[in-house]
Write a protein that holds these residues in place. Structure first.
Motif, short mmCIF file in Angstrom:
data_model
loop_
_atom_site.label_atom_id
_atom_site.label_comp_id
_atom_site.label_asym_id
_atom_site.label_seq_id
_atom_site.Cartn_x
_atom_site.Cartn_y
_atom_site.Cartn_z
N THR A 175 1.13 2.69 8.96
CA THR A 175 1.74 2.84 7.65
C THR A 175 1.28 1.67 6.80
O THR A 175 0.96 0.60 7.33
CB THR A 175 3.29 2.86 7.69
OG1 THR A 175 3.74 1.69 8.36
CG2 THR A 175 3.81 4.07 8.43
N SER A 176 1.22 1.88 5.51
CA SER A 176 0.80 0.78 4.64
C SER A 176 1.40 1.01 3.27
O SER A 176 1.68 2.13 2.88
CB SER A 176 -0.73 0.73 4.56
OG SER A 176 -1.27 2.00 4.28
N CYS A 177 1.63 -0.07 2.55
CA CYS A 177 2.30 0.04 1.26
C CYS A 177 1.30 0.37 0.17
O CYS A 177 0.09 0.22 0.35
CB CYS A 177 3.07 -1.24 0.95
SG CYS A 177 2.05 -2.55 0.31
N THR A 180 0.55 -1.02 -2.54
CA THR A 180 0.11 -2.19 -3.31
C THR A 180 0.65 -2.12 -4.74
O THR A 180 0.93 -1.05 -5.24
CB THR A 180 -1.43 -2.40 -3.39
OG1 THR A 180 -1.96 -1.65 -4.48
CG2 THR A 180 -2.12 -2.04 -2.10
N LEU A 207 -5.34 -5.47 0.13
CA LEU A 207 -4.61 -4.65 1.09
C LEU A 207 -5.28 -3.31 1.37
O LEU A 207 -5.28 -2.83 2.51
CB LEU A 207 -3.18 -4.40 0.59
CG LEU A 207 -2.29 -3.87 1.70
CD1 LEU A 207 -1.76 -5.01 2.52
CD2 LEU A 207 -1.18 -3.03 1.15
N MET A 222 1.40 -4.40 5.15
CA MET A 222 2.22 -4.53 3.95
C MET A 222 1.71 -5.64 3.07
O MET A 222 1.35 -6.71 3.54
CB MET A 222 3.66 -4.83 4.34
CG MET A 222 4.22 -3.90 5.41
SD MET A 222 4.38 -2.22 4.79
CE MET A 222 5.56 -2.51 3.51
N ASN A 232 9.24 -5.88 0.40
CA ASN A 232 9.61 -4.91 1.43
C ASN A 232 8.84 -5.13 2.73
O ASN A 232 9.17 -4.57 3.75
CB ASN A 232 9.34 -3.48 0.96
CG ASN A 232 10.10 -3.16 -0.30
OD1 ASN A 232 11.29 -3.41 -0.39
ND2 ASN A 232 9.40 -2.64 -1.29
N GLU A 235 9.87 -3.76 6.54
CA GLU A 235 9.13 -2.63 7.09
C GLU A 235 8.42 -3.04 8.38
O GLU A 235 8.47 -2.33 9.38
CB GLU A 235 8.10 -2.14 6.06
CG GLU A 235 7.26 -0.99 6.52
CD GLU A 235 8.08 0.22 6.90
OE1 GLU A 235 7.68 0.91 7.85
OE2 GLU A 235 9.14 0.46 6.28
N GLY A 275 13.07 -0.85 3.37
CA GLY A 275 12.64 -2.16 3.85
C GLY A 275 13.44 -3.33 3.30
O GLY A 275 13.27 -4.46 3.76
N GLU A 287 5.32 3.39 1.54
CA GLU A 287 4.45 2.96 2.63
C GLU A 287 3.90 4.15 3.39
O GLU A 287 3.88 4.15 4.64
CB GLU A 287 5.21 2.04 3.60
CG GLU A 287 5.49 0.68 3.02
CD GLU A 287 6.94 0.51 2.57
OE1 GLU A 287 7.81 1.03 3.25
OE2 GLU A 287 7.17 -0.11 1.54
N GLY A 333 0.88 5.25 3.54
CA GLY A 333 -0.36 4.96 4.23
C GLY A 333 -1.60 5.26 3.41
O GLY A 333 -1.53 5.47 2.22
N ARG A 337 -3.32 10.11 5.56
CA ARG A 337 -1.96 10.10 6.08
C ARG A 337 -0.93 10.19 4.95
O ARG A 337 0.05 10.91 5.03
CB ARG A 337 -1.72 8.82 6.90
CG ARG A 337 -0.31 8.74 7.44
CD ARG A 337 -0.11 7.57 8.40
NE ARG A 337 1.30 7.34 8.60
CZ ARG A 337 2.06 8.06 9.40
NH1 ARG A 337 1.53 9.04 10.09
NH2 ARG A 337 3.35 7.81 9.51
N THR A 348 -2.00 3.86 -0.14
CA THR A 348 -2.72 2.60 -0.12
C THR A 348 -4.14 2.92 -0.56
O THR A 348 -5.05 3.10 0.26
CB THR A 348 -2.70 1.99 1.30
OG1 THR A 348 -1.34 1.96 1.75
CG2 THR A 348 -3.24 0.57 1.29
#
Lengths: 350, 350
Positions: free
Chosen positions: A263-265, A267, A275, A298, A303, A307, B133, B204, B206, B210, B236
């Motif tokens: 998972t990734s935020c 930005t 990121l 993240m 957050n 997370e 989060g 988040e 991804g 995803r 992201t």
């Protein structure tokens, strides 16, 4: 909301329905009569996560090829048959694991009796496959020429009753329309009438991008309600692409596991590290990793740590730096250019 | 299932909630203090279909830049503020159209009173943005350290009650978690408690692939139930990618229209024309076409004509040939290499 729980039907080694894992399936785009091309495509699909494979059986040459195909693959083989009951008899003799046929479309009751007899003998389930594009004329007429969810369910019930009349209940059902609403409503309506396991799919979803969105919404909505013993993502693309989408849907809903989840935020103006680049590199690095873990990438401290705490491994970016978490504990802080290596090092330790 | 219908709140020229169109929004990834980069990104997003834009406001320099940004763009501007009420006061003075701030996090009741006063005067709504989060510590503790849907709703209600206490009801609410289940359950729970318009998003989510699947399932499930006055797809990635996904979700659910819709079948052993190639070419050809029409590209005669009948324009492939349909009528049959041209010709006539 109560989740739908169906009866269980066996397809090859797999139990479908009930609380069993939702199985991923696809359909070959090859000419079934061309055994070597078909086998080659199936083996590639197996690697990509395909668990049940269907092939079109348009004629007797294709039907007779099924046994040869079956011998060279490792997943259950399904014969897709329209109108011709003799192809179903041959497919069963060739050892397929499931037959997709609509018993109301194969002529006399005698024909149905023969198909049912061989499927009982061979313990092969039948999938009744209703498709919005090919509803019976009298049903279309009843609904003023419109393809409706109610019409699709009525068509399904007609075929189901034919098999039940012959005391055959080893049934799966699909109700595919080309839009989300009719597909979802049709499955919901049918789930109130029968307890057979449901094969779900949105048909004619389109090219990769549109099909990914359509299938994610339609199948996701149904799976969330417990509807769907097996799923097919239909894309106008190489079927390998369907596997990617199908597994991502199941992983997103935490119904199945397969590989690493990142998972990734998204930005924002607060992000002080690169990121997007980092998340893509992490995703690339873990793509073929055979671990069931969750990594969070993240950008900021708003957050991020919250997370990352929930993930097995995480990083929360700061000004040109990152704090690496592991199971809720900060294990180290590193410079931005060391984040990827530090993350991978922690992943290796798991 | 009864659809959720919220109250209506105005953001710039747009009415959000009720039965108004679901609006697409995004958030800048630029440094808000860098006015020219931020404006440039917003103008590109506008072209891609962004209807409301949010920017991070981490300090007073950023807050003071908002007026300059606002003057150069054409869509409502939202200030994203954490903890600091003075930034909210400045943002309001700068003429933003909405403020995202959680009133329980900005210190004393006096501070809340000041923010409420300026928002009332300027007729600016406040979005309360709950994020899994960053839940309050006491709420986290109550739910044994776990981020739960119930905890997120409890946090939201706390902030809502603070604004309501000050007789401020010009409110929107978001409840974003990084997984689908908590996100969907939180919105469903809140929709039973309040009637404020809801800003929906899975946070988040991804990287592009995803995130597309996660957002499609999560937001699709909610929108199907009528939940969602405005949506943000979090990826992201470049925010332009978010626009593509957001619009495809809305188009898939027939909630909004934007350009041409192409459906196409997944091809199978029955397909006798190069359908993947044809569908991609059609999609490419109509990408920037400003018509609200539906085109079906179908490989075979089993479901093809049925599906094509429902589209404005369609083709059903045969052996090296295609039958072109228009509003349910076959207009011509052409050779395979003439299908694309014939389709485009018919589209032009619409």
């Amino acid at each position: 909301m109560n989740k739908y729980i169906s009866k269980v039907v066996k397809v090859g080694p797999y139990k479908l329905g009930g609380k069993n894992p939702v199985r991923v399936q696809s359909m070959c785009t090859t000419d079934t009569r061309d055994v070597s091309s078909t086998v080659k495509q199936i083996l590639a699909l197996e690697k990509a996560g395909c668990e049940i494979i269907r092939v079109a059986v348009p004629d007797m040459v294709a039907a007779k090829a099924l046994g040869k195909i079956k011998k060279q693959i490792h997943i259950p083989l399904v014969a897709d048959i329209h109108l011709n009951y003799e192809l179903a008899l041959e497919a069963a003799e060739q050892g397929v694991d499931k037959i997709r046929i609509n018993p109301g479309n194969i002529g006399t009751d005698e024909n149905v009796k023969k198909v049912v007899a061989v499927c009982k003998k061979k313990k092969i389930p039948i999938r009744i496959g209703i498709n919005g594009g090919s509803l019976e004329k009298d049903i279309l007429k009843k609904y003023k020429g419109k393809v409706t969810a109610a019409g699709m369910v009525e068509s399904a019930m007609r075929h189901i009753r034919i098999l039940e009349k012959h005391n055959f209940k080893n049934i799966l059902i699909s109700l595919k329309a080309s839009d989300i609403e009719r597909t979802v409503e049709a499955y919901r309506m049918l789930a109130k009438k029968v307890k057979y396991p449901l094969h779900i799919g949105v048909t004619e979803a389109g090219t990769i991008f549109r099909g990914t969105v359509m299938s994610s919404i339609g199948l996701g909505t149904l799976l969330y309600e417990g509807i769907g013993a097996t799923l097919r993502v239909s894309l106008t693309a190489d079927p390998l692409e369907e596997m990617k989408v199908a597994w991502e849907i199941l992983k997103s809903l935490k119904l199945r596991k397969r590989g690493v989840t990142v998972t990734s935020c998204p930005t924002c103006g607060r992000t002080q590290i690169d990121l997007i680049n980092l998340a893509e590199k992490v995703e690339e690095a873990v793509k073929f990793m055979d671990k069931d873990i969750h990594i969070a990438v993240m950008g900021c401290v708003v957050n991020g740590p919250g997370e990352a705490r929930e993930a097995d491994i995480g990083v929360a970016g700061g000004q040109g730096a990152g704090a690496i978490f592991r199971h809720g504990q900060v294990v180290k802080s590193v410079k931005e250019n060391e984040i990827l290596a530090a993350l991978l090092e922690e992943i290796e330790k798991l």
